[in-house]
Design a protein around this motif. Structure first.
Motif, PDB file in Angstrom:
ATOM      1  N   SER A   1       0.188   7.730  -6.939  1.00  0.00           N
ATOM      2  CA  SER A   1      -0.160   7.270  -5.596  1.00  0.00           C
ATOM      3  C   SER A   1       1.043   7.282  -4.658  1.00  0.00           C
ATOM      4  CB  SER A   1      -0.756   5.861  -5.657  1.00  0.00           C
ATOM      5  OG  SER A   1       0.214   4.932  -6.111  1.00  0.00           O
TER       6      SER A   1
ATOM      7  N   VAL B   1       0.837  -1.190   0.000  1.00  0.00           N
ATOM      8  CA  VAL B   1       0.000   0.000   0.000  1.00  0.00           C
ATOM      9  C   VAL B   1       0.876   1.246   0.000  1.00  0.00           C
ATOM     10  CG1 VAL B   1      -1.737   1.279   1.304  1.00  0.00           C
ATOM     11  CG2 VAL B   1      -1.838  -1.222   1.199  1.00  0.00           C
ATOM     12  N   SER B   2       0.586   2.190  -0.859  1.00  0.00           N
ATOM     13  CA  SER B   2       1.383   3.411  -0.901  1.00  0.00           C
ATOM     14  C   SER B   2       1.182   4.218   0.377  1.00  0.00           C
ATOM     15  CB  SER B   2       0.996   4.263  -2.111  1.00  0.00           C
ATOM     16  OG  SER B   2      -0.266   4.879  -1.908  1.00  0.00           O
TER      17      SER B   2
ATOM     18  N   ALA C   1      -2.005   6.243   0.121  1.00  0.00           N
ATOM     19  CA  ALA C   1      -3.213   5.453   0.335  1.00  0.00           C
ATOM     20  C   ALA C   1      -3.399   5.132   1.819  1.00  0.00           C
ATOM     21  CB  ALA C   1      -3.157   4.170  -0.485  1.00  0.00           C
ATOM     22  N   ASP C   2      -2.304   4.843   2.510  1.00  0.00           N
ATOM     23  CA  ASP C   2      -2.367   4.592   3.949  1.00  0.00           C
ATOM     24  C   ASP C   2      -2.857   5.835   4.681  1.00  0.00           C
ATOM     25  OD1 ASP C   2      -1.998   3.330   6.433  1.00  0.00           O
ATOM     26  OD2 ASP C   2       0.107   3.928   6.534  1.00  0.00           O
TER      27      ASP C   2
END
Length: 460
Positions: free
Chosen positions: A229, A4-5, A8-9
């Motif tokens: 992202s 997860v980037s 995004a986190d």
């Protein structure tokens, strides 16, 4: 690239927290929002950008968001640009010390503008504002001091990401769209300290431009534009390019694990004098000497120990800091502000409205400095001075940290008193000032007369 980037986190954690901010933090958010509006209203009347609100007219007219100083409305990004510029124009707005973030100059105008645009209620507005503040602080703490060391103002550089997040939260964007918004915001960071070379007023607009560009980034994402992202990480990521700190993304990821459990907004410092926050502890240290019975005429010279990270802002080039070009330029002049404190007995807006010269300038040229290597800056803003008197005595004075920070908080009564004074100074009158205080502290609603009726009539 797997996993997860970081963006995004960040978005996932912020969205999960939206609407669940603790009451204590919301109470702090109310105080910071009130402080920002009070400073902004006063800035519209007494700051270096008087008349800036005309940007909301002409092609920028319309929209639903209120603008300080005028009765009309504007699109949210334009309102955020004007209002944020006024909020920051007096150097009287709040700062989180350890991250060196002027969060409210970016996030107060962003949250107000988008809440009015979307019809969000006060609870949603405060929640988005508080969460974005937390993200901005964590971005600063992930790489402390590095942005400034490379010549960028921290808030205007990191601010577009936080402003885009505000817009996405209040619009209820899906996670992928919010990630795109922050990715687009990564094309917007800026705001250099080049203004110090000529005493330019552009710094007033730098956190506001972060708000403006972050809101536009979210609009562009909603219109179909995509953004990277992994904008915060990697060789072309924000921290590598702007801070030259490849380890910062991992530190930010660690910082995000405490989001919702550890709140930093409650530690953000309110300013009690209108100049660069790095100067405040020096003013206090000199005040301790003067309060002991020393008068300005007895001072032969003052020597300052300045934290290395603060030197480029308030001390270099020293000759230029000793003789600021304009009253506004004096807001970043350690020697001139200290001279003003000694000669005038105070530091207030009058110092930055009065032509440079006289006894203040004479004393300023007799102040010196050296770099303080192990000061603890920026986790704290300390000061050390030696005051040499005309009879040869030397009086030492020091302050461990700036008043208003986590270790030395300003109580709510002082914040309310400052806001009332600023609103009265902006021309609101006692009744209307009290209405604004009541609305923000007790029942904030961006759809009320919050900015439009209460502020526009008093700050034109």
């Amino acid at each position: 690239m797997t996993g997860v980037s970081l963006t995004a986190d960040l978005v996932a954690r912020a969205q999960a927290l939206h609407g669940a901010v603790p009451d204590e933090v919301l109470g702090s958010a109310r105080l910071h929002l009130l402080d920002a509006l009070g400073v902004g209203a006063l800035g519209a009347r007494r700051g270096p950008l008087k008349g800036f609100s005309r940007l909301a007219g002409g092609v920028h007219a319309g929209g639903r968001s209120s603008v300080l100083g005028v009765t009309g409305t504007a699109p949210a990004p334009v309102a955020a640009l004007v209002n944020g510029s006024y909020i920051h124009s007096l150097e009287f707005d709040d700062t989180h010390v350890a991250s060196v973030m002027h969060g409210s100059a970016t996030l107060a105008p962003a949250a107000l503008a988008v809440a009015q645009e979307t019809g969000a209620d006060g609870a949603a507005m405060l929640s988005a504002y508080a969460i974005a503040w937390e993200i901005l602080i964590r971005m600063g703490q992930a790489s402390p001091g590095t942005l400034q060391a490379r010549g960028f103002q921290t808030t205007s550089t990191a601010g577009p990401f936080a402003a885009a997040l505000v817009s996405s939260l209040l619009h209820g964007d899906e996670p992928d769209l919010a990630v795109n918004a922050l990715g687009i915001a990564g094309s917007q960071p800026g705001g250099t300290f080049a203004f110090l070379e000529e005493g330019s007023t552009v710094k007033a607009g730098q956190p506001a431009w972060a708000a403006h560009s972050g809101l536009w980034a979210a609009e562009l994402a909603r219109a179909g534009m995509t953004g990277p992202s992994r904008v915060l990480e990697g060789e072309r990521g924000f921290f590598q390019l702007y801070a030259d700190d490849p380890g910062a993304p991992d530190r930010l990821r660690d910082e995000l694990t405490t989001l919702g459990d550890r709140w930093h907004l409650t530690d953000a410092a309110f300013k009690l004098i209108p100049c660069c926050h790095f100067i405040h502890p020096f003013v206090e240290a000199l005040g301790l000497v003067l309060d002991a019975g020393i008068e300005a005429g007895e001072i032969a010279g003052i020597h300052c120990h300045v934290p290395r990270g603060a030197v480029p802002v308030i001390a270099e080039p020293w000759a230029d800091r000793q003789t600021p070009r304009t009253p506004h330029d004096a807001r970043w002049s350690l020697p001139y502000v200290l001279a003003g404190r000694a000669v005038d007995g105070r530091v207030d807006l009058d110092l930055f409205d009065t032509p440079v010269g006289g006894e203040r300038l004479d004393l300023s040229t007799r102040i010196s400095y050296e770099v303080w290597e192990d000061s603890g800056f920026p986790a704290r803003f300390p000061a050390r001075i030696e005051v040499t008197l005309t009879d040869g005595r030397v009086v030492e004075s020091s302050v461990d940290d700036v008043i208003g920070g986590a270790g030395r908080p300003v109580d709510a009564a002082a914040v309310l008193a400052k806001a009332r004074a600023n609103l009265l100074g902006a021309g609101l009158g006692e009744d209307r000032a009290e209405r604004l205080v009541h609305e923000l502290i007790d029942e904030p609603s961006p759809r009320s007369s919050l900015v439009g009726e209460l502020l526009a009539g008093g700050t034109g």
